[in-house]
Design an enzyme around this catalytic site. Structure first.
Site, PDB file in Angstrom:
ATOM      1  N   PHE A  26       0.851  -1.186   0.000  1.00 53.63           N
ATOM      2  CA  PHE A  26       0.000   0.000   0.000  1.00 53.63           C
ATOM      3  C   PHE A  26       0.891   1.242   0.000  1.00 53.63           C
ATOM      4  O   PHE A  26       1.884   1.289   0.726  1.00 53.63           O
ATOM      5  CB  PHE A  26      -0.926  -0.007   1.224  1.00 53.63           C
ATOM      6  CG  PHE A  26      -2.075   0.941   1.109  1.00 53.63           C
ATOM      7  CD1 PHE A  26      -3.203   0.592   0.383  1.00 53.63           C
ATOM      8  CD2 PHE A  26      -2.018   2.188   1.693  1.00 53.63           C
ATOM      9  CE1 PHE A  26      -4.276   1.462   0.264  1.00 53.63           C
ATOM     10  CE2 PHE A  26      -3.074   3.073   1.584  1.00 53.63           C
ATOM     11  CZ  PHE A  26      -4.203   2.714   0.857  1.00 53.63           C
ATOM     12  N   ALA A  60       0.041  -2.334   5.846  1.00 63.19           N
ATOM     13  CA  ALA A  60       0.731  -2.269   7.137  1.00 63.19           C
ATOM     14  C   ALA A  60       0.159  -3.235   8.168  1.00 63.19           C
ATOM     15  O   ALA A  60       0.901  -3.744   9.010  1.00 63.19           O
ATOM     16  CB  ALA A  60       0.696  -0.842   7.679  1.00 63.19           C
ATOM     17  N   LEU A  61      -1.135  -3.496   8.121  1.00 58.03           N
ATOM     18  CA  LEU A  61      -1.712  -4.425   9.099  1.00 58.03           C
ATOM     19  C   LEU A  61      -1.290  -5.867   8.856  1.00 58.03           C
ATOM     20  O   LEU A  61      -1.353  -6.692   9.766  1.00 58.03           O
ATOM     21  CB  LEU A  61      -3.239  -4.315   9.109  1.00 58.03           C
ATOM     22  CG  LEU A  61      -3.788  -3.029   9.725  1.00 58.03           C
ATOM     23  CD1 LEU A  61      -5.307  -2.969   9.577  1.00 58.03           C
ATOM     24  CD2 LEU A  61      -3.389  -2.903  11.187  1.00 58.03           C
ATOM     25  N   GLU A  62      -0.836  -6.167   7.657  1.00 56.83           N
ATOM     26  CA  GLU A  62      -0.370  -7.523   7.347  1.00 56.83           C
ATOM     27  C   GLU A  62       1.114  -7.720   7.612  1.00 56.83           C
ATOM     28  O   GLU A  62       1.615  -8.850   7.628  1.00 56.83           O
ATOM     29  CB  GLU A  62      -0.687  -7.863   5.881  1.00 56.83           C
ATOM     30  CG  GLU A  62      -2.165  -8.000   5.581  1.00 56.83           C
ATOM     31  CD  GLU A  62      -2.908  -6.666   5.478  1.00 56.83           C
ATOM     32  OE1 GLU A  62      -4.079  -6.616   5.904  1.00 56.83           O
ATOM     33  OE2 GLU A  62      -2.324  -5.665   4.998  1.00 56.83           O
ATOM     34  N   THR A  90     -10.460   9.996   7.883  1.00 62.55           N
ATOM     35  CA  THR A  90     -11.186   9.156   8.836  1.00 62.55           C
ATOM     36  C   THR A  90     -10.254   8.658   9.938  1.00 62.55           C
ATOM     37  O   THR A  90      -9.040   8.835   9.893  1.00 62.55           O
ATOM     38  CB  THR A  90     -11.803   7.931   8.130  1.00 62.55           C
ATOM     39  OG1 THR A  90     -10.738   7.073   7.696  1.00 62.55           O
ATOM     40  CG2 THR A  90     -12.656   8.342   6.934  1.00 62.55           C
ATOM     41  N   HIS A  92      -9.384   5.745  10.394  1.00 59.93           N
ATOM     42  CA  HIS A  92      -8.647   4.569   9.918  1.00 59.93           C
ATOM     43  C   HIS A  92      -7.132   4.749  10.068  1.00 59.93           C
ATOM     44  O   HIS A  92      -6.422   3.794  10.393  1.00 59.93           O
ATOM     45  CB  HIS A  92      -9.018   4.279   8.464  1.00 59.93           C
ATOM     46  CG  HIS A  92      -8.477   2.985   7.945  1.00 59.93           C
ATOM     47  ND1 HIS A  92      -8.911   1.761   8.397  1.00 59.93           N
ATOM     48  CD2 HIS A  92      -7.539   2.730   7.009  1.00 59.93           C
ATOM     49  CE1 HIS A  92      -8.262   0.799   7.771  1.00 59.93           C
ATOM     50  NE2 HIS A  92      -7.418   1.366   6.923  1.00 59.93           N
ATOM     51  N   ASN A 117      11.480  -0.850  12.769  1.00 64.76           N
ATOM     52  CA  ASN A 117      10.153  -0.465  12.287  1.00 64.76           C
ATOM     53  C   ASN A 117      10.259   0.812  11.463  1.00 64.76           C
ATOM     54  O   ASN A 117      10.414   1.896  12.004  1.00 64.76           O
ATOM     55  CB  ASN A 117       9.190  -0.274  13.456  1.00 64.76           C
ATOM     56  CG  ASN A 117       7.767  -0.039  12.994  1.00 64.76           C
ATOM     57  OD1 ASN A 117       7.509   0.196  11.809  1.00 64.76           O
ATOM     58  ND2 ASN A 117       6.839  -0.101  13.917  1.00 64.76           N
TER      59      ASN A 117
END
Length: 154
Positions: A26, A60-62, A90, A92, A117
């Site tokens: 992403f 990023a969540l994966e 939002t 999110h 990170n």
């Protein structure tokens, strides 16, 4: 007692290290630039190209689950998380930034493996572009330094 804080050259000597990189796709233009800068710096620090594994995930969540899978292999001296989260209109942004950051830290602590990170969290695309090369290089340096540090203190 040995000094765990050896000289800069020794701390950044990657010749004996194996490093895993997980890159979120992403905001791919930014994350590709992060990955190029990171891999270029790893090689400049002496990490052999054939001991750098680079995998991609959707976002990023994966990243944390892929980091966890790499950590479980037991082949790496350090891992690197690359991604880019740009604030939108939002909530999110906060969710993704907070959850991915916390999960990366949890994987590192659970696996007892350093993870640099470099998931950027920025207000806009211009900020992300301004940081992409420097943060990619920084991630490589952090990974190598922490891998070498843990070798001496564990």
């Amino acid at each position: 007692m040995q000094d765990a804080n050896k000289g800069q050259a020794q701390r950044l000597d990657g010749r004996k290290l194996s490093i895993g990189i997980v890159q979120a796709r992403f905001n791919e233009d930014i994350t590709n630039a992060l990955a190029i800068a990171c891999k270029t710096e790893l090689i400049a620090l002496g990490v052999p190209a054939d001991r750098i594994e680079h995998v991609t995930v959707p976002g990023a969540l994966e990243v944390p689950i892929a980091l966890q899978a790499l950590a479980k292999r037991g082949r790496y001296d350090a891992l690197i998380a690359l991604g880019c989260i740009i604030r939108g209109e939002t909530y999110h942004f906060e969710l993704v930034a907070n959850e991915s950051g916390a999960a990366v830290t949890r994987v590192s602590l659970d696996a007892r493996l350093p993870i640099a990170n470099a998931i950027l969290t920025t207000e806009n695309l211009a900020q992300a572009k301004a940081r992409q090369t420097e943060k990619g290089r920084d991630a490589a340096q952090v990974a190598v330094e922490m891998a070498n540090l843990l070798t001496h203190i564990v």
